[in-house]
Design a protein around this motif. Sequence first.
Motif, PDB file in Angstrom:
ATOM      1  N   ALA A  27       0.845  -1.207   0.000  1.00 56.86           N
ATOM      2  CA  ALA A  27       0.000   0.000   0.000  1.00 56.86           C
ATOM      3  C   ALA A  27       0.876   1.251   0.000  1.00 56.86           C
ATOM      4  O   ALA A  27       0.581   2.225  -0.708  1.00 56.86           O
ATOM      5  CB  ALA A  27      -0.933  -0.008   1.200  1.00 56.86           C
ATOM      6  N   ILE A  28       1.960   1.235   0.764  1.00 55.32           N
ATOM      7  CA  ILE A  28       2.864   2.381   0.806  1.00 55.32           C
ATOM      8  C   ILE A  28       3.554   2.548  -0.541  1.00 55.32           C
ATOM      9  O   ILE A  28       3.681   3.670  -1.051  1.00 55.32           O
ATOM     10  CB  ILE A  28       3.869   2.243   1.964  1.00 55.32           C
ATOM     11  N   GLN A  29       3.993   1.456  -1.153  1.00 59.25           N
ATOM     12  CA  GLN A  29       4.616   1.547  -2.478  1.00 59.25           C
ATOM     13  C   GLN A  29       3.615   2.068  -3.519  1.00 59.25           C
ATOM     14  O   GLN A  29       3.974   2.859  -4.392  1.00 59.25           O
ATOM     15  CB  GLN A  29       5.193   0.196  -2.888  1.00 59.25           C
ATOM     16  N   GLU A  51      12.905  13.743  -2.801  1.00 55.40           N
ATOM     17  CA  GLU A  51      12.819  15.197  -2.839  1.00 55.40           C
ATOM     18  C   GLU A  51      11.551  15.726  -2.185  1.00 55.40           C
ATOM     19  O   GLU A  51      11.500  16.871  -1.788  1.00 55.40           O
ATOM     20  CB  GLU A  51      12.885  15.679  -4.282  1.00 55.40           C
ATOM     21  N   CYS A  52      10.523  14.934  -2.073  1.00 59.08           N
ATOM     22  CA  CYS A  52       9.302  15.365  -1.407  1.00 59.08           C
ATOM     23  C   CYS A  52       9.461  15.180   0.090  1.00 59.08           C
ATOM     24  O   CYS A  52      10.217  14.324   0.542  1.00 59.08           O
ATOM     25  CB  CYS A  52       8.102  14.559  -1.898  1.00 59.08           C
ATOM     26  N   ASP A  53       8.743  15.942   0.856  1.00 63.12           N
ATOM     27  CA  ASP A  53       8.911  15.879   2.303  1.00 63.12           C
ATOM     28  C   ASP A  53       7.828  15.052   2.994  1.00 63.12           C
ATOM     29  O   ASP A  53       7.613  15.187   4.177  1.00 63.12           O
ATOM     30  CB  ASP A  53       8.964  17.290   2.888  1.00 63.12           C
ATOM     31  N   VAL A  54       7.190  14.174   2.260  1.00 63.01           N
ATOM     32  CA  VAL A  54       6.179  13.301   2.857  1.00 63.01           C
ATOM     33  C   VAL A  54       6.903  12.205   3.632  1.00 63.01           C
ATOM     34  O   VAL A  54       7.712  11.465   3.072  1.00 63.01           O
ATOM     35  CB  VAL A  54       5.258  12.692   1.783  1.00 63.01           C
ATOM     36  N   GLU A  55       6.628  12.109   4.908  1.00 62.53           N
ATOM     37  CA  GLU A  55       7.297  11.125   5.750  1.00 62.53           C
ATOM     38  C   GLU A  55       6.356  10.022   6.219  1.00 62.53           C
ATOM     39  O   GLU A  55       6.808   8.947   6.604  1.00 62.53           O
ATOM     40  CB  GLU A  55       7.919  11.806   6.970  1.00 62.53           C
ATOM     41  N   TYR A 136       1.579   5.461   9.183  1.00 62.30           N
ATOM     42  CA  TYR A 136       2.806   4.675   9.077  1.00 62.30           C
ATOM     43  C   TYR A 136       3.925   5.568   8.539  1.00 62.30           C
ATOM     44  O   TYR A 136       3.696   6.369   7.633  1.00 62.30           O
ATOM     45  CB  TYR A 136       2.625   3.485   8.126  1.00 62.30           C
ATOM     46  N   ARG A 137       5.118   5.376   9.086  1.00 63.59           N
ATOM     47  CA  ARG A 137       6.299   6.089   8.583  1.00 63.59           C
ATOM     48  C   ARG A 137       6.767   5.363   7.328  1.00 63.59           C
ATOM     49  O   ARG A 137       7.006   4.155   7.353  1.00 63.59           O
ATOM     50  CB  ARG A 137       7.396   6.115   9.629  1.00 63.59           C
ATOM     51  N   ILE A 138       6.915   6.104   6.259  1.00 64.92           N
ATOM     52  CA  ILE A 138       7.302   5.518   4.976  1.00 64.92           C
ATOM     53  C   ILE A 138       8.657   4.848   5.072  1.00 64.92           C
ATOM     54  O   ILE A 138       8.858   3.729   4.582  1.00 64.92           O
ATOM     55  CB  ILE A 138       7.267   6.586   3.862  1.00 64.92           C
ATOM     56  N   GLU A 139       9.610   5.470   5.745  1.00 68.50           N
ATOM     57  CA  GLU A 139      10.968   4.924   5.803  1.00 68.50           C
ATOM     58  C   GLU A 139      11.042   3.580   6.547  1.00 68.50           C
ATOM     59  O   GLU A 139      12.010   2.842   6.374  1.00 68.50           O
ATOM     60  CB  GLU A 139      11.931   5.926   6.419  1.00 68.50           C
ATOM     61  N   ASP A 140      10.018   3.244   7.336  1.00 68.55           N
ATOM     62  CA  ASP A 140      10.002   1.941   7.999  1.00 68.55           C
ATOM     63  C   ASP A 140       9.681   0.807   7.030  1.00 68.55           C
ATOM     64  O   ASP A 140       9.923  -0.356   7.337  1.00 68.55           O
ATOM     65  CB  ASP A 140       8.958   1.924   9.142  1.00 68.55           C
TER      66      ASP A 140
END
Length: 144
Positions: A27-29, A51-55, A136-140
């Motif tokens: 879902a995040i992808q 480059e976007c600041d969506v976290e 949810y944090r994207i980087e996780d």
Amino acid sequence: MLVKDETKYCWCEDEVAGEPQNSIKDAIQDYLEYQKDLFGVYDSDHGYFGECDVEVVRVGHPYYYVPEVDGERAIWNVLDYNLDDEIAEYSDDYMKDVKNEHMDELSEELTKVFQAWEKRHGYENKSWVVQETKTYRIEDYVKE
């Protein structure tokens, strides 16, 4: 009736929800692809738009509409629209004392028939809504 599918996940942003996916990561992808298509920003090495600041992204389960047929309404429909005028005045007691368990039985049986008919002819409602989400944090889930 809305039925929650706890095996699928959708991202949500404002009034937009992504297609149901098999996992939170998927879902995040899908959300990142949506952002890429929307803004044209994408890091091809990682599939993440740095480059976007969506976290964070909100993700929830989709709810689908599953039709139910109300037996009481069906009876009222028969009485109001199908009972011939010639006999209606003599039919005051017709369907007057239907027991609750019989009404429930009628509802269940009519619902099964309707759903089978709907599926057989491809009339199912394929729409979904997401009613509650978690952040949810994207980087996780996606490497930056």
